[in-house]
Design an enzyme around this catalytic site. Structure first.
Site, mmCIF file in Angstrom:
data_model
loop_
_atom_site.group_PDB
_atom_site.id
_atom_site.type_symbol
_atom_site.label_atom_id
_atom_site.label_comp_id
_atom_site.label_asym_id
_atom_site.label_seq_id
_atom_site.Cartn_x
_atom_site.Cartn_y
_atom_site.Cartn_z
ATOM 1 N N GLY A 260 0.850 -1.189 0.062
ATOM 2 C CA GLY A 260 0.121 -0.028 -0.021
ATOM 3 C C GLY A 260 0.807 1.242 -0.003
ATOM 4 O O GLY A 260 1.952 1.130 0.747
ATOM 5 N N LYS A 261 0.365 2.224 -0.910
ATOM 6 C CA LYS A 261 1.458 3.382 -1.033
ATOM 7 C C LYS A 261 1.551 4.071 0.343
ATOM 8 O O LYS A 261 2.710 4.648 0.772
ATOM 9 C CB LYS A 261 0.737 4.389 -2.334
ATOM 10 C CG LYS A 261 1.137 3.436 -3.507
ATOM 11 C CD LYS A 261 0.670 4.669 -4.602
ATOM 12 C CE LYS A 261 0.563 3.704 -6.013
ATOM 13 N NZ LYS A 261 1.848 3.331 -6.287
ATOM 14 N N LEU B 172 11.310 9.305 -13.597
ATOM 15 C CA LEU B 172 11.456 8.865 -15.013
ATOM 16 C C LEU B 172 12.157 7.625 -14.854
ATOM 17 O O LEU B 172 12.946 7.200 -15.693
ATOM 18 C CB LEU B 172 12.269 9.901 -15.889
ATOM 19 C CG LEU B 172 11.665 10.997 -16.101
ATOM 20 C CD1 LEU B 172 12.636 11.795 -16.940
ATOM 21 C CD2 LEU B 172 10.403 10.936 -16.718
ATOM 22 N N GLY B 173 11.912 6.963 -13.651
ATOM 23 C CA GLY B 173 12.392 5.324 -13.536
ATOM 24 C C GLY B 173 13.884 5.622 -13.638
ATOM 25 O O GLY B 173 14.464 6.397 -12.974
ATOM 26 N N GLY C 245 15.864 9.018 -13.932
ATOM 27 C CA GLY C 245 15.708 10.114 -12.594
ATOM 28 C C GLY C 245 14.659 10.780 -12.802
ATOM 29 O O GLY C 245 13.531 10.248 -12.646
ATOM 30 N N GLY D 99 9.083 4.525 -6.374
ATOM 31 C CA GLY D 99 8.264 5.881 -6.199
ATOM 32 C C GLY D 99 7.897 6.208 -4.912
ATOM 33 O O GLY D 99 7.926 7.267 -4.402
ATOM 34 N N ASP D 100 7.639 5.008 -4.134
ATOM 35 C CA ASP D 100 7.185 5.291 -2.625
ATOM 36 C C ASP D 100 8.492 5.786 -1.888
ATOM 37 O O ASP D 100 8.467 6.714 -1.135
ATOM 38 C CB ASP D 100 6.610 4.129 -2.128
ATOM 39 C CG ASP D 100 5.282 3.719 -2.417
ATOM 40 O OD1 ASP D 100 4.588 4.699 -3.198
ATOM 41 O OD2 ASP D 100 5.035 2.626 -2.689
#
Ligand code: ADP
Length: 310
Positions: free
Chosen positions: A39-40, A223-224, A227, A253-254
């Protein structure tokens, strides 16, 4: 006093590794099965806490056996405050069913369950009891009405607001004036503005649209392995990712959002904060599991020393 408030989801992720994603109506045998707390909201909360900052999580779980699994890592983490996680009767804890194929591609279905009960009253409760938050971190795995309400109320109290618009939906423009920093990935950025994002120019153009719509300080697009791009009203800066041997990018991302929130809370400017977030996120990709991979402060400082901040 917890300087960062995270309002968001708590899930259990059920992951089956499959040789390929099955087609409709087909059953295939998997090659491995794992259960991970996720869960984010929970991931970002643990991310903040591991960086040494107290984090208060506002969320909900069901009254079921899944809740224990979902809360396992949160309960053992120093710096996590769980006083504002409540139980909903008769509703299941949020779950995600994930199939991952041999090339790392996945399909995911989420049943949010109790996450959809995170409400305005939860926001009021935490704001009434805790004073002095320095940042709010919120994502989109809870009701949009609650997200919008939280952003407005924390903004009114002069708390820095960070919206991680994941998973993306088209948002009403009125929300943006309460968002200090918006942190989509490139797919989410495309959905927010209704455009295909294929190039750096597209990112800049879309970010400027969102600043025009009201985002207060910056749009930071991740952007993965490329960066992140920071767009403010007078600057555009592309910060490449740190070079690491990534083995699992789930939750990168988290990790990024947790790092960004901590850095901004500690007074770094937006560019330095994104560099710090890039380091936290890069390190998180070097271990399996979204929560397991979230790095501790010492490891991030070591990593930055070894790689340099430029
Ligand atoms: P999400 O997980 O939300 O899709 P991204 O894939 O854009 O987000 O990744 C978030 C951040 O994680 C990136 O901005 C970057 O800092 C870091 N990151 C992701 N993949 C890699 C990688 N292969 N190597 C180094 N850093 C990475």
């Amino acid at each position: 006093m917890p300087p960062i408030c995270i309002i968001g989801s708590i899930h259990v992720d059920f992951i089956i590794r499959v040789p390929r994603i099955p087609s409709i109506g087909e059953t295939i045998l998997g090659e491995g099965f794992e259960i991970h707390p996720g869960g984010k909201g929970a991931n970002q909360c643990i991310g903040v806490a591991r960086l040494g900052v107290r984090a208060s999580l506002v969320s909900r779980v069901g009254n079921d056996f899944l809740a224990d699994m979902a809360l396992k890592n949160l309960k053992t983490e120093d710096n996590v405050v769980l006083d504002y996680v409540s139980t909903v009767e008769g509703v299941h804890t949020g779950v995600a069913f994930i199939l991952v194929d041999s090339s790392g591609d996945n399909i995911i279905a989420v049943a949010p369950g109790a996450d959809m009960y995170v409400s305005r009253s939860d926001v009021d409760k935490v704001l009434k009891s805790i004073h002095g938050f320095k940042a709010l971190l919120v994502q989109l795995e809870i009701p949009l009405d609650t997200v919008a309400y939280a952003l407005e109320k924390f903004h009114e109290k002069d708390v820095l607001t960070i919206l991680n618009p994941a998973p993306a939906v088209v948002l009403h423009e009125s929300i943006y004036k309460y968002v200090d920093v918006l942190t989509p990935n490139s797919t989410e950025l495309g959905i927010l503005v209704g455009l295909d994002i294929g190039s750096l120019d597209d990112v800049i153009h879309a970010s400027r649209k969102l600043l025009k719509a009201g985002v207060r300080i910056a749009v930071v697009t991740t952007l993965g392995a490329n960066g992140a791009v920071v767009v403010t009203r007078n600057r555009v800066v592309h910060l490449p990712a740190f070079k690491v041997k990534a083995i699992d990018t789930t939750g990168a991302g988290d990790a990024f959002n947790a790092g960004l929130a901590v850095a901004l809370t500690e007074g770094m400017g937006i560019i330095d904060a994104v560099l710090f977030a890039n380091a936290v996120a890069a390190l998180s990709t070097t271990k399996m599991g979204a929560q397991e991979g979230l790095p501790r402060r010492d490891d991030v400082e070591d990593f930055i020393k070894r790689h340099g901040l430029s």
